[in-house]
Design a protein around this motif. Structure first.
Motif, PDB file in Angstrom:
ATOM      1  N   HIS A 167      17.509   5.823 -34.946  1.00 35.49           N
ATOM      2  CA  HIS A 167      16.312   5.881 -34.197  1.00 35.49           C
ATOM      3  C   HIS A 167      16.221   6.273 -32.551  1.00 35.49           C
ATOM      4  CE1 HIS A 167      11.687   6.650 -34.277  1.00 35.49           C
ATOM      5  NE2 HIS A 167      11.792   5.809 -34.120  1.00 35.49           N
ATOM      6  N   VAL A 168      16.414   4.476 -32.316  1.00 36.01           N
ATOM      7  CA  VAL A 168      16.964   4.412 -30.832  1.00 36.01           C
ATOM      8  C   VAL A 168      17.773   5.436 -30.428  1.00 36.01           C
ATOM      9  CG1 VAL A 168      15.702   2.691 -32.144  1.00 36.01           C
ATOM     10  CG2 VAL A 168      18.047   2.308 -31.390  1.00 36.01           C
ATOM     11  N   GLY A 169      19.049   5.799 -30.681  1.00 40.09           N
ATOM     12  CA  GLY A 169      19.528   6.845 -30.260  1.00 40.09           C
ATOM     13  C   GLY A 169      20.501   5.669 -29.509  1.00 40.09           C
ATOM     14  N   GLY A 170      21.234   4.678 -30.407  1.00 39.34           N
ATOM     15  CA  GLY A 170      22.252   3.846 -30.623  1.00 39.34           C
ATOM     16  C   GLY A 170      23.635   4.725 -30.020  1.00 39.34           C
ATOM     17  N   GLY A 171      24.682   4.213 -29.699  1.00 38.09           N
ATOM     18  CA  GLY A 171      26.230   5.015 -29.500  1.00 38.09           C
ATOM     19  C   GLY A 171      27.299   3.665 -29.495  1.00 38.09           C
ATOM     20  N   ALA A 172      28.824   3.651 -29.296  1.00 35.37           N
ATOM     21  CA  ALA A 172      29.455   3.097 -28.604  1.00 35.37           C
ATOM     22  C   ALA A 172      28.832   2.026 -27.862  1.00 35.37           C
ATOM     23  CB  ALA A 172      30.180   3.894 -28.784  1.00 35.37           C
ATOM     24  N   ILE A 173      29.441   1.280 -28.526  1.00 31.61           N
ATOM     25  CA  ILE A 173      29.272  -0.148 -28.664  1.00 31.61           C
ATOM     26  C   ILE A 173      30.785  -0.836 -27.452  1.00 31.61           C
ATOM     27  CG2 ILE A 173      28.771  -2.252 -28.069  1.00 31.61           C
ATOM     28  CD1 ILE A 173      26.250  -0.806 -28.406  1.00 31.61           C
ATOM     29  N   GLY A 174      30.787  -0.947 -26.018  1.00 32.64           N
ATOM     30  CA  GLY A 174      32.210  -1.324 -25.327  1.00 32.64           C
ATOM     31  C   GLY A 174      32.157  -3.614 -25.664  1.00 32.64           C
ATOM     32  N   TRP A 175      33.309  -3.410 -25.852  1.00 31.35           N
ATOM     33  CA  TRP A 175      33.195  -5.204 -25.944  1.00 31.35           C
ATOM     34  C   TRP A 175      32.021  -5.780 -25.162  1.00 31.35           C
ATOM     35  CZ3 TRP A 175      35.457  -6.397 -29.995  1.00 31.35           C
ATOM     36  CH2 TRP A 175      37.052  -5.444 -30.812  1.00 31.35           C
ATOM     37  N   ILE A 176      32.621  -6.148 -24.087  1.00 32.24           N
ATOM     38  CA  ILE A 176      31.445  -6.350 -22.642  1.00 32.24           C
ATOM     39  C   ILE A 176      30.270  -6.715 -23.379  1.00 32.24           C
ATOM     40  CG2 ILE A 176      30.491  -7.020 -20.662  1.00 32.24           C
ATOM     41  CD1 ILE A 176      33.279  -5.873 -19.629  1.00 32.24           C
ATOM     42  N   ALA A 177      29.654  -5.141 -23.724  1.00 35.38           N
ATOM     43  CA  ALA A 177      28.218  -5.566 -24.107  1.00 35.38           C
ATOM     44  C   ALA A 177      27.923  -6.602 -24.987  1.00 35.38           C
ATOM     45  CB  ALA A 177      27.850  -3.610 -24.041  1.00 35.38           C
ATOM     46  N   MET A 178      29.186  -6.391 -26.318  1.00 36.87           N
ATOM     47  CA  MET A 178      29.157  -6.435 -27.217  1.00 36.87           C
ATOM     48  C   MET A 178      28.760  -8.088 -27.273  1.00 36.87           C
ATOM     49  SD  MET A 178      31.135  -6.344 -30.737  1.00 36.87           S
ATOM     50  CE  MET A 178      31.017  -3.933 -30.299  1.00 36.87           C
ATOM     51  N   ALA A 179      29.563  -8.903 -26.675  1.00 35.32           N
ATOM     52  CA  ALA A 179      29.841 -10.506 -26.165  1.00 35.32           C
ATOM     53  C   ALA A 179      28.681 -10.710 -25.741  1.00 35.32           C
ATOM     54  CB  ALA A 179      30.816 -10.153 -25.186  1.00 35.32           C
ATOM     55  N   ARG A 180      28.079  -9.689 -24.651  1.00 31.91           N
ATOM     56  CA  ARG A 180      26.847 -10.342 -24.173  1.00 31.91           C
ATOM     57  C   ARG A 180      25.650 -10.174 -25.553  1.00 31.91           C
ATOM     58  NH1 ARG A 180      25.770  -6.381 -20.544  1.00 31.91           N
ATOM     59  NH2 ARG A 180      27.409  -6.763 -19.602  1.00 31.91           N
ATOM     60  N   ALA A 181      26.039  -9.291 -26.020  1.00 34.53           N
ATOM     61  CA  ALA A 181      24.885  -9.500 -27.063  1.00 34.53           C
ATOM     62  C   ALA A 181      24.815 -10.422 -28.122  1.00 34.53           C
ATOM     63  CB  ALA A 181      24.628  -7.516 -28.247  1.00 34.53           C
ATOM     64  N   PHE A 182      26.174 -10.976 -28.272  1.00 34.24           N
ATOM     65  CA  PHE A 182      26.086 -12.040 -29.543  1.00 34.24           C
ATOM     66  C   PHE A 182      26.147 -12.809 -29.184  1.00 34.24           C
ATOM     67  CE2 PHE A 182      28.483  -8.925 -32.402  1.00 34.24           C
ATOM     68  CZ  PHE A 182      28.345  -8.996 -33.357  1.00 34.24           C
ATOM     69  N   HIS A 183      25.907 -13.320 -27.450  1.00 35.84           N
ATOM     70  CA  HIS A 183      25.706 -15.203 -27.084  1.00 35.84           C
ATOM     71  C   HIS A 183      24.475 -15.209 -26.736  1.00 35.84           C
ATOM     72  CE1 HIS A 183      24.882 -16.595 -22.775  1.00 35.84           C
ATOM     73  NE2 HIS A 183      25.591 -17.736 -23.366  1.00 35.84           N
ATOM     74  N   ASP A 184      23.613 -13.431 -26.856  1.00 37.68           N
ATOM     75  CA  ASP A 184      21.979 -14.240 -26.635  1.00 37.68           C
ATOM     76  C   ASP A 184      21.374 -14.065 -27.649  1.00 37.68           C
ATOM     77  OD1 ASP A 184      21.926 -13.293 -24.081  1.00 37.68           O
ATOM     78  OD2 ASP A 184      21.491 -11.036 -24.456  1.00 37.68           O
ATOM     79  N   VAL A 185      22.560 -13.629 -28.856  1.00 43.47           N
ATOM     80  CA  VAL A 185      21.736 -14.412 -30.997  1.00 43.47           C
ATOM     81  C   VAL A 185      22.214 -15.784 -30.514  1.00 43.47           C
ATOM     82  CG1 VAL A 185      22.262 -14.098 -32.524  1.00 43.47           C
ATOM     83  CG2 VAL A 185      22.062 -11.903 -31.243  1.00 43.47           C
TER      84      VAL A 185
END
Length: 354
Positions: free
Chosen positions: A165-183
């Motif tokens: 629905h939000v138009g998500g796609g493939a996630i890179g390792w850097i973006a993934m690490a940043r998101a998990f850090h925010d969590v």
């Protein structure tokens, strides 16, 4: 989703995009400035990215009685709730739980308590030592495995729907690490300056909500680690419960239970202090039910451990299992799912930010 709510959220977001006073408060405002037009999926993404810290509302010069009548925390909370309802699978139960969550949760726990008790949870019905004297391992697996797997499948379907629905796609390792850090750090509850948010007191920045959420998050993860380690010990090493004080299940479970009880109790207090006009009033019952249920699960588990070898064990065990089973059954419809939606929103935001 309500077209009226989406349009109102779009109106307020466009005003915020023109103003940009709150750009440093949380991830929502930098995300707003990255575009000039907002599709329905964009509004849903921003709503799930919002942590309802309320700092933007108390800093805003366009709140009522100004004619713009900006109340971004509330309108995003309403869109967020609508997204959970529509994207849930199946969706029918979600609306009833939002309205009557406390009553439905309490009734489910009560019914399950007597059902488990009547199914042979009393002394002599088990096939082992410790808690298995009262409830056999086979019976526990038979009722808890489906109660965990089916809701988990429902949540996977729900999050997959959200991602599309939000138009998500493939996630890179850097973006993934940043998101998990925010969590892990709950950075978006820091108010941009790590001074906290204004959730429970408009005139004061406070990290109370951030700390309460961290206690709840890490307490839950420790309790999950306790259950997982016990499962590994049982099936992989043929080490059956009860486990000693210095075993992994206890080393994870006791601190986790204490943190979860403290965090959820603190969250209840903060919710009672907060201004209800800045949240979605339609789901107060469901929100409170989820927090109270987590508190009941952790506290009953601690009491059960403290009462080991006493005559209270059969009843405390039955109550604890009833609360855990209720938690599992309501996972796709309770606020538990918000953690997965928020993680998905943070992952997409990290990818979009580059």
């Amino acid at each position: 989703m309500s077209a009226e709510k989406l349009q109102e959220a779009r109106r307020q977001i466009e005003i915020c995009n023109a103003c940009r006073y709150c750009e440093g408060y949380c991830a929502v405002f930098p995300a707003i400035t990255r575009q000039t037009a907002f599709a329905d999926g964009d509004i849903t993404q921003l709503a799930n990215l919002c942590h309802n810290c309320r700092g933007c509302y108390y800093a805003c010069q366009y709140t009522e009685p100004h004619e713009f009548a900006i109340n971004l925390p509330r309108v995003l909370a309403e869109v967020r709730t609508d997204s959970w309802r529509e994207l849930a699978w199946p969706s029918g139960f979600a609306k009833a739980y939002d309205r009557h969550g406390v009553a439905m949760g309490a009734m489910t726990v009560l019914c399950l308590f007597f059902l488990i008790l009547g199914a042979g949870s009393m002394r002599g019905a088990g096939d082992g030592e410790g808690f298995y004297q009262y409830l056999s391992h086979g019976f526990m697996v038979a009722i808890f495995a489906p109660a965990f797997i089916v809701p988990l499948l429902a949540m996977v379907i729900s999050i997959r729907r959200y991602w599309r629905h939000v138009g998500g796609g493939a996630i890179g390792w850097i973006a993934m690490a940043r998101a998990f850090h925010d969590v892990a750090t709950l950075r978006n509850l820091g108010g941009g300056q790590d001074q906290g948010c204004n959730f429970e007191d408009e005139d004061r920045f406070s990290n109370a909500r951030r700390i309460a959420h961290q206690l709840t998050l890490w307490g839950f993860l420790l309790c999950f680690a306790s259950t997982s380690s016990a499962t590994v010990l049982h099936y992989a090493f043929d080490m059956q419960a009860p486990y000693g004080v210095f075993s992994l299940p206890k080393l994870f479970g006791v601190p986790g239970g204490l943190m979860l009880s403290a965090g959820t109790f603190w969250m209840v207090v903060l919710k009672l202090q907060a201004d209800g006009d800045l949240s979605d009033g339609r789901v107060r019952g469901g929100d409170m039910a989820f927090v109270l249920l987590l508190f009941a699960v952790s506290t009953s588990g601690l009491l059960l451990y403290a009462a080991t070898y006493s005559g209270l064990v059969p009843y405390l065990l039955t109550f604890h299992l009833a609360t855990v089973l209720t938690l599992f059954l309501t996972l796709p419809y309770s606020k538990f799912v918000h953690g997965f939606y928020r993680l998905a929103a943070l992952l997409k935001n990290a990818r979009d930010a580059g």
